[in-house]
Design an enzyme around this catalytic site. Structure first.
Site, PDB file in Angstrom:
ATOM      1  N   CYS A 112      39.960 -18.710   4.838  1.00  0.00           N
ATOM      2  CA  CYS A 112      38.573 -19.207   4.829  1.00  0.00           C
ATOM      3  C   CYS A 112      38.397 -20.434   3.933  1.00  0.00           C
ATOM      4  O   CYS A 112      37.367 -21.098   4.005  1.00  0.00           O
ATOM      5  CB  CYS A 112      37.630 -18.100   4.408  1.00  0.00           C
ATOM      6  N   HIS A 258      31.013 -20.694   1.741  1.00  0.00           N
ATOM      7  CA  HIS A 258      31.691 -20.028   2.859  1.00  0.00           C
ATOM      8  C   HIS A 258      30.777 -18.894   3.326  1.00  0.00           C
ATOM      9  O   HIS A 258      30.272 -18.116   2.506  1.00  0.00           O
ATOM     10  CB  HIS A 258      33.053 -19.508   2.408  1.00  0.00           C
ATOM     11  N   ASN A 288      31.304 -14.508  10.018  1.00  0.00           N
ATOM     12  CA  ASN A 288      32.267 -15.243   9.212  1.00  0.00           C
ATOM     13  C   ASN A 288      33.267 -15.910  10.150  1.00  0.00           C
ATOM     14  O   ASN A 288      34.060 -15.228  10.787  1.00  0.00           O
ATOM     15  CB  ASN A 288      32.972 -14.249   8.272  1.00  0.00           C
TER      16      ASN A 288
HETATM   17  N1  ACO Z   1      29.105   0.364  10.316  1.00  0.00           N
HETATM   18  C1  ACO Z   1      28.715   1.523   9.773  1.00  0.00           C
HETATM   19  N2  ACO Z   1      29.318   2.053   8.703  1.00  0.00           N
HETATM   20  C2  ACO Z   1      30.352   1.392   8.176  1.00  0.00           C
HETATM   21  C3  ACO Z   1      30.812   0.170   8.702  1.00  0.00           C
HETATM   22  C4  ACO Z   1      30.138  -0.349   9.830  1.00  0.00           C
HETATM   23  N3  ACO Z   1      30.471  -1.511  10.406  1.00  0.00           N
HETATM   24  N4  ACO Z   1      31.853  -0.269   7.959  1.00  0.00           N
HETATM   25  C5  ACO Z   1      32.041   0.649   7.006  1.00  0.00           C
HETATM   26  N5  ACO Z   1      31.151   1.651   7.143  1.00  0.00           N
HETATM   27  C6  ACO Z   1      30.997   2.844   6.327  1.00  0.00           C
HETATM   28  C7  ACO Z   1      32.273   3.247   5.651  1.00  0.00           C
HETATM   29  O1  ACO Z   1      33.078   4.006   6.507  1.00  0.00           O
HETATM   30  C8  ACO Z   1      31.748   4.031   4.484  1.00  0.00           C
HETATM   31  O2  ACO Z   1      31.405   5.325   4.920  1.00  0.00           O
HETATM   32  P1  ACO Z   1      31.730   6.571   3.986  1.00  0.00           P
HETATM   33  O3  ACO Z   1      30.904   6.348   2.757  1.00  0.00           O
HETATM   34  O4  ACO Z   1      31.279   7.708   4.830  1.00  0.00           O
HETATM   35  O5  ACO Z   1      33.195   6.516   3.723  1.00  0.00           O
HETATM   36  C9  ACO Z   1      30.461   3.321   4.114  1.00  0.00           C
HETATM   37  O6  ACO Z   1      30.087   2.566   5.285  1.00  0.00           O
HETATM   38  C10 ACO Z   1      30.599   2.383   2.960  1.00  0.00           C
HETATM   39  O7  ACO Z   1      31.755   1.587   3.186  1.00  0.00           O
HETATM   40  P2  ACO Z   1      32.195   0.483   2.193  1.00  0.00           P
HETATM   41  O8  ACO Z   1      33.457  -0.161   2.661  1.00  0.00           O
HETATM   42  O9  ACO Z   1      32.133   1.031   0.813  1.00  0.00           O
HETATM   43  O10 ACO Z   1      30.998  -0.521   2.409  1.00  0.00           O
HETATM   44  P3  ACO Z   1      30.617  -1.735   1.538  1.00  0.00           P
HETATM   45  O11 ACO Z   1      29.251  -1.574   1.045  1.00  0.00           O
HETATM   46  O12 ACO Z   1      31.686  -2.115   0.561  1.00  0.00           O
HETATM   47  O13 ACO Z   1      30.577  -2.872   2.647  1.00  0.00           O
HETATM   48  C11 ACO Z   1      31.861  -4.717   3.402  1.00  0.00           C
HETATM   49  C12 ACO Z   1      31.741  -3.214   3.356  1.00  0.00           C
HETATM   50  C13 ACO Z   1      30.638  -5.302   4.103  1.00  0.00           C
HETATM   51  C14 ACO Z   1      33.107  -5.153   4.144  1.00  0.00           C
HETATM   52  C15 ACO Z   1      31.895  -5.180   1.930  1.00  0.00           C
HETATM   53  O14 ACO Z   1      32.908  -4.545   1.217  1.00  0.00           O
HETATM   54  C16 ACO Z   1      32.075  -6.637   1.810  1.00  0.00           C
HETATM   55  O15 ACO Z   1      31.183  -7.408   2.077  1.00  0.00           O
HETATM   56  N6  ACO Z   1      33.258  -7.081   1.331  1.00  0.00           N
HETATM   57  C17 ACO Z   1      33.511  -8.477   1.192  1.00  0.00           C
HETATM   58  C18 ACO Z   1      34.441  -8.832   2.135  1.00  0.00           C
HETATM   59  C19 ACO Z   1      34.007  -9.889   3.058  1.00  0.00           C
HETATM   60  O16 ACO Z   1      32.905 -10.398   3.116  1.00  0.00           O
HETATM   61  N7  ACO Z   1      34.980 -10.201   3.821  1.00  0.00           N
HETATM   62  C20 ACO Z   1      34.819 -11.071   4.835  1.00  0.00           C
HETATM   63  C21 ACO Z   1      35.482 -12.252   4.578  1.00  0.00           C
HETATM   64  S1  ACO Z   1      36.693 -12.361   3.478  1.00  0.00           S
HETATM   65  C22 ACO Z   1      36.831 -13.892   3.446  1.00  0.00           C
HETATM   66  O17 ACO Z   1      36.103 -14.604   4.092  1.00  0.00           O
HETATM   67  C23 ACO Z   1      37.860 -14.330   2.678  1.00  0.00           C
END
Ligand code: ACO
Length: 333
Positions: A112, A258, A288
């Protein structure tokens, strides 16, 4: 020796819109979860165009905006995580598609942060007088490397491309650049290519007979770790850039981050106490798009007439590698 300026921008996204509701029909997720955790409402998905085609369309739009002919381009850099093939480079295919016959072409892999890295590399060639005009492109077809059974990743990404033409001029252009990497985090966001593996070479048939070789070539991500990393390096990059350009936040008209996740951007806004209006955000429409996200946003701003001559624009990226960095440019069109 002159100043390095952005003289034109272009972008292209596939027509097909994929909504959160549509994804909810194939996997256990929902619009409310995706919007509240990421800010994403929909994304564009290729229906057959590979990265080179999408990148070439963005490039043609950038050349038009810059009023420059393809034959006048000396350098094409494509930043991509999703090239058409191992070889040739996507940049060489773009060269052929747009007729930039004189250009030197290569791809870079910085996830990215790719567009920021490409800008910095092109800057060096132009600044030292080796070249006059460069075309830099961030282009992705991430949909082809997503695991559509992994709700933690597939809802986040989209396809598209953005491009910019850099040239030498007399007025101030690029005011500051910053790049950094940390390979210790390389497993946090990755997508395998063909592995060096007995299963993958000529010995495979001898040892395994015709057993089908299976390999995961999908993007995987440690979401929480990437979140922490992103928040930290956004702040670091903005501070380093301001220091290098000898500016402070009050001198910055726009920040183009980004477009990964609204919550990451909100954290940065709070931490650095920045006016939210300064941030240009379009991830609600595209998700993204990795290396394409910053140049698509820059082009949208340019086309909407938001960018005025003399404004200072700060771009900041972070991504797999781990990689991060940014640039401050003075808009001079
Ligand atoms: N829909 C519904 N539920 C979901 C989904 C989804 N798409 N994805 C995960 N869940 C669930 C999980 O299974 C979990 O359930 P559980 O509690 O029963 O186990 C719950 O939601 C919470 O999951 P987490 O992974 O803890 O969710 P979090 O709040 O951390 O959000 C996310 C996940 C959005 C990916 C977050 O960690 C994030 O934004 N990370 C940053 C990474 C990012 O933006 N990456 C993209 C680009 S990286 C880059 O550009 C370099």
């Amino acid at each position: 020796m002159g100043e390095v300026q952005i003289i034109g921008t272009g972008s292209y996204v596939p027509e097909r819109i994929l909504t959160n509701d549509e994804i909810s029909k194939i996997i256990d997720t929902n619009d409310q979860w995706i919007r509240s955790r990421t800010g994403i409402g929909e994304r564009r998905i290729t229906t057959g165009e590979n990265t080179s085609k999408i990148a070439a369309k963005a490039a043609i739009n950038a050349l038009k905006n810059a009023s420059i002919n393809a034959e006048d381009i000396d350098l094409i850099i494509v930043a991509t995580t999703t090239p058409d093939c191992y070889t040739p480079s996507t940049a060489c295919i773009v060269q052929s598609l747009i007729g930039a016959s004189r250009a030197v072409c290569f791809d870079i892999s910085a996830a990215c942060s790719g567009f920021i890295y490409a800008l910095n590399i092109a800057y060096q060639f132009l600044r030292n007088g080796a070249m006059k005009n460069a075309l830099i492109i961030g282009g992705e077809t991430l949909s082809k490397i997503l695991d559509w059974n992994d709700r933690g990743t597939c809802v986040l990404f989209g396809d598209g491309a953005g491009a910019a033409v850099l040239s030498i001029g007399n007025e101030e252009g690029v005011l500051g650049n910053y790049m950094a990497s940390d390979g210790r985090g390389s497993d946090l966001l990755k997508c395998d290519a063909a592995p060096v593996d007995i299963n993958n070479n000529i010995l495979r048939k001898e040892v395994l007979g015709d057993e089908v070789y299976k390999n995961s070539k999908y993007l995987s991500m440690e979401g929480k770790e990437i979140f922490k990393f992103a928040v930290k390096v956004m702040e670091e990059t903005i501070e380093k850039l301001l220091e290098e350009a000898k500016l402070d936040l009050s001198n910055i008209d726009y920040i183009i981050p980004h477009q990964a996740n609204l919550r990451i951007i909100d954290h940065t806004i709070k931490k650095l106490d920045i006016d939210k209006e300064k941030f240009y955000i379009n991830l609600q429409s595209y998700g993204n798009t990795s290396a394409a996200s910053i140049p698509i946003a820059l082009d949208e701003m340019n086309r909407k007439g938001l960018l005025k001559k003399g404004q200072n624009i700060l771009m900041v990226g972070f991504g797999g590698g781990l990689t991060w960095g940014g640039s401050i440019i003075k808009w001079c069109k």
